[in-house]
Design a protein around this motif. Structure first.
Motif, short mmCIF file in Angstrom:
data_model
loop_
_atom_site.label_atom_id
_atom_site.label_comp_id
_atom_site.label_asym_id
_atom_site.label_seq_id
_atom_site.Cartn_x
_atom_site.Cartn_y
_atom_site.Cartn_z
N TRP A 72 0.94 -1.14 -0.05
CA TRP A 72 -0.06 -0.02 -0.06
C TRP A 72 0.93 1.24 0.07
CZ3 TRP A 72 -3.93 2.83 -1.26
CH2 TRP A 72 -4.26 3.73 -0.37
N ALA A 75 2.04 1.91 -3.44
CA ALA A 75 0.95 2.23 -4.51
C ALA A 75 0.17 3.47 -4.43
CB ALA A 75 -0.19 0.92 -4.40
N ARG A 76 0.27 4.08 -3.07
CA ARG A 76 -0.54 5.17 -2.60
C ARG A 76 -0.07 6.52 -2.98
NH1 ARG A 76 -0.11 6.63 3.79
NH2 ARG A 76 2.29 7.57 3.32
N TRP A 79 -1.49 9.62 -2.50
CA TRP A 79 -2.69 9.41 -1.62
C TRP A 79 -1.86 9.49 -0.21
CZ3 TRP A 79 -7.67 6.89 -1.71
CH2 TRP A 79 -8.41 7.02 -3.18
N HIS A 171 -7.85 -2.29 -7.13
CA HIS A 171 -8.75 -1.33 -7.42
C HIS A 171 -10.03 -0.73 -6.54
CE1 HIS A 171 -11.24 0.97 -10.21
NE2 HIS A 171 -12.39 0.10 -9.90
N THR A 173 -10.02 -0.33 -3.67
CA THR A 173 -9.52 0.69 -2.44
C THR A 173 -10.05 2.06 -2.94
OG1 THR A 173 -7.35 0.98 -3.60
CG2 THR A 173 -7.38 -0.69 -1.64
N HIS A 177 -5.00 1.82 -8.29
CA HIS A 177 -3.56 1.78 -7.64
C HIS A 177 -2.53 0.70 -8.07
CE1 HIS A 177 -5.01 4.59 -4.59
NE2 HIS A 177 -5.95 3.34 -4.13
N ARG A 180 -1.31 2.42 -11.35
CA ARG A 180 -0.64 3.48 -11.04
C ARG A 180 0.78 2.95 -10.74
NH1 ARG A 180 -2.95 5.63 -7.18
NH2 ARG A 180 -4.00 7.22 -8.15
#
Length: 230
Positions: A72, A75-76, A79, A171, A173, A177, A180
């Protein structure tokens, strides 16, 4: 992605197999065996392993397949305000997780199949395979199954363009992500070689077929619904 079953026989395909037949069989299997493929859970991981096994069964090799794991935190991008704990709370509050167990490693994964063509110019065909706490036959076993059937049909064809089938996770979430992370992993010249990306998502809803696809740089296209027949 440390374990895989012995390669099994793929679903039968010949010149007389109707288009869509294999996809329906895959949708049924995902619906019955991978309930609640919530992002960053063990069930999502099991689904990714099954996708790899299906690709190997078709006749693809590990040279054609890449399993791209990401956390996470990785990938964030964009965010940064949301921590892993905050994400878990959001997923639980939104009912995305259900009874699914989050992985302690906070890992999700993309499964990437490359079918080489005569040209390095690349067409990306994508679909997310994770879901919320429901079976997710429509969203998005339908898109996942479409990619699997297409990949099986393209195996022995002589393609001009290189085709990348991208089964992406994380996806549900609330963002793309997995895609990306994949995009950020590409070198500049790999990005330059991309002709376009088409995304298959929610290809049917109730008794209607509603194919929706997007192409990079273009708005979503929706084909008028057609009643499904049995």
């Amino acid at each position: 992605m440390e374990r895989f079953v012995d390669i099994r026989q793929p679903l039968h395909l010949d010149d007389h197999t109707p288009h869509g037949y294999i996809s329906v069989r895959h949708i049924e299997f995902i619906n019955d065996n991978f309930y609640g493929r919530s992002p960053f859970t063990y069930q999502e991981k099991e689904t990714a392993i099954w996708i790899v096994e299906e690709l190997l069964a078709m006749g693809y090799t590990w040279d054609d397949i890449e399993v791209q794991e990401f956390t996470w935190e990785e990938a964030r991008a964009g965010w940064a305000w949301m921590s892993w704990r905050a994400l878990l709370r959001q997923l639980m509050n939104d009912g995305v997780l259900g009874d699914a167990q989050p992985r302690s490693t906070t890992l999700s994964q993309n499964v990437i199949l490359t079918v080489p063509g005569q040209s390095d110019r690349t067409i990306i065909v994508g679909a997310h395979y994770d879901s919320v706490k429901y079976p997710g036959a429509s969203d998005n076993a339908s898109g996942t199954a479409l990619l699997l059937e297409s990949a099986q049909r393209m195996l022995h064809l002589d393609n001009y363009y290189t085709i990348v089938y991208m089964f992406f996770g994380a996806h549900e979430t609330g963002g793309f992500h997995g895609t990306r992370f994949y995009l950020n992993s590409l070198a500049w010249w790999e990005r330059q070689n991309i002709l376009f990306m088409t995304n298959a998502d929610v290809l049917f809803e109730r008794p209607y077929m509603v194919p929706v696809f997007t192409i990079t740089g273009s708005p979503a296209k929706t084909i008028l619904p057609e009643k499904l027949t049995t």
